[in-house]
Write a protein that holds these residues in place. Structure first.
Motif, short mmCIF file in Angstrom:
data_model
loop_
_atom_site.label_atom_id
_atom_site.label_comp_id
_atom_site.label_asym_id
_atom_site.label_seq_id
_atom_site.Cartn_x
_atom_site.Cartn_y
_atom_site.Cartn_z
N GLU A 315 46.74 42.52 49.16
CA GLU A 315 46.74 42.96 47.76
C GLU A 315 45.76 42.18 46.86
O GLU A 315 44.97 42.78 46.13
CB GLU A 315 48.16 42.87 47.20
N LEU A 316 45.80 40.85 46.96
CA LEU A 316 44.96 40.06 46.05
C LEU A 316 43.49 40.32 46.30
O LEU A 316 42.70 40.55 45.36
CB LEU A 316 45.27 38.57 46.18
N ASP A 317 43.09 40.33 47.59
CA ASP A 317 41.68 40.55 47.93
C ASP A 317 41.23 41.95 47.51
O ASP A 317 40.13 42.13 47.00
CB ASP A 317 41.48 40.41 49.45
N VAL A 318 42.08 42.94 47.74
CA VAL A 318 41.68 44.32 47.44
C VAL A 318 41.60 44.51 45.92
O VAL A 318 40.66 45.14 45.42
CB VAL A 318 42.63 45.35 48.10
N LYS A 319 42.53 43.93 45.19
CA LYS A 319 42.46 44.08 43.72
C LYS A 319 41.21 43.40 43.16
O LYS A 319 40.57 43.92 42.25
CB LYS A 319 43.73 43.54 43.08
#
Ligand code: PMV
Length: 360
Positions: A315-319
């Protein structure tokens, strides 16, 4: 009208929208699919609807959308007329229907799935109360799914938590063209963390509606091979869901999204719903996957917006990737943060029917 009877004339439901991974494209008979489809429900994009039956005045349907009377009431009146053969009590009442969406009208999310899903749930509840059946009656969800399908095909897949399949397939004996079936058993836990970032490319009205697109499949040059492809893809995708095979999931999902648009481009007459920014987003998502080795992919509905699918653990990387590289290609930098959802919710207790006889 007694207190109980009045209570039995009102039903309120919340129903999510859904996004197809194997696409329904082309119809047979009345709102039956040319091929089976597989989708999952969203969590944050939903419709809340209340249906009240009354006998005042002579307006059959008063439909209020977000507080204002809306012309969509005409489509609902036709729909009610259609189902009145099965639900004869429909002829005895006028309908006051109020609806609201959790997502803005211009968000590019098809609202017909969640709208007809919520409406079908209200009508099925009223019908079951009428026949003295309780909320745990096993046919409830199947009946609601069938009714939703009659309003808008893909709506029948909005009725269950997580994934569902609509249309006959060799995978399940219980699969049907009439209604969707839930696909909860055996799905690998990695898919409970499925996320959907809806990247808004264009929120304007589509140049060609889905109903026109479906109709163009009737004489489509690739009709037979498209049907065969959808069956193959649904088999492959189901296997990927059971085994947690993210690589296969990605391959099938992107193949389906692009095949749907290939059908549009090769229809006669042909049409094109993708925009330059849709293509830019697609190639950036693919490049990001190659470089980062993260399991991200895209799917696309009948429109230009891109659904970026990814998993909770990334989630963090994709956001950060969305913010850094994708927002510049979204209309006014807009995107919607959504995920796989838990399905519909009743917003009011199941009405008591007193003696168990119908009170409508
Ligand atoms: O349910 P309809 O008639 O709006 O058709 C929906 C078709 C697609 O969204 C393109 C694919 C699908 O399976 O939902």
């Amino acid at each position: 009208m007694t207190g109980t009877a009045k209570h039995a004339h009102l039903s309120q439901w919340k129903c999510p929208s859904n996004i197809a991974l194997v696409k329904y494209w082309g119809k047979r008979d009345f709102q039956k699919p040319m091929n089976p489809s597989l989708s999952f429900v969203l969590q944050n994009a939903f419709t809340e609807t209340s249906v009240e039956l009354h006998k005042d005045g002579d307006q059959k349907v008063a439909y209020y959308f977000e507080g204002l009377e809306s012309p969509f009431g005409d489509r609902i009146e036709k729909y009610l007329d259609h189902i009145s053969g099965q639900f004869t009590w429909v002829n005895k009442y006028n309908f006051r229907i109020s609806s609201r969406n959790s997502f803005p009208h211009s968000a590019g999310i098809a609202s017909s799935a969640s709208s007809f899903g919520a409406l079908a749930l209200c009508l099925t509840e009223l019908d079951f109360v009428h026949s003295g059946k309780g909320p745990d009656c096993p046919e409830f969800w199947q009946k609601a799914s069938e009714l939703a399908r009659m309003g808008s095909g893909s709506a029948c897949r909005s009725l269950y938590p997580g994934f569902s399949i609509w249309g006959q397939t060799q995978l399940f004996e219980s699969s049907s063209d009439e209604h969707a079936i839930p696909l909860s058993d055996g799905v690998h836990p990695v898919f409970s963390g499925l996320r959907d970032a809806i990247l808004m490319v264009d929120s304007g009205t589509k140049e060609v509606s889905s109903s026109v697109g479906h109709r163009l499949m009737d004489e489509h040059h690739y009709q037979r091979s498209r049907i065969a492809q959808a069956h193959e893809n649904i088999n492959e995708l189901y296997l990927a869901l059971l085994t947690g095979d993210q690589e296969k999931f990605i391959a099938v999902v992107e193949n389906e999204a692009l095949s749907l648009h290939a059908m549009m481009m090769t229809s006669n007459p042909s049409f094109l719903l993708l925009k330059p920014n849709s293509l830019e987003l697609i190639s950036r998502i693919r490049r990001f996957r190659e470089k980062s080795h993260m399991p991200v992919c895209f799917t696309i509905d009948a429109g230009p917006n891109i659904h970026l699918l990814y998993f909770q653990e990334n989630e963090l990387d994709v956001k950060a990737f969305i913010e850094r590289e994708l927002l510049a290609f979204c209309e006014n930098g807009k995107w919607i943060d959504d995920r796989i959802g838990k399905g519909p919710e009743r917003l009011k207790d199941w009405p008591s029917t007193g003696s168990g006889t119908g009170s409508i």
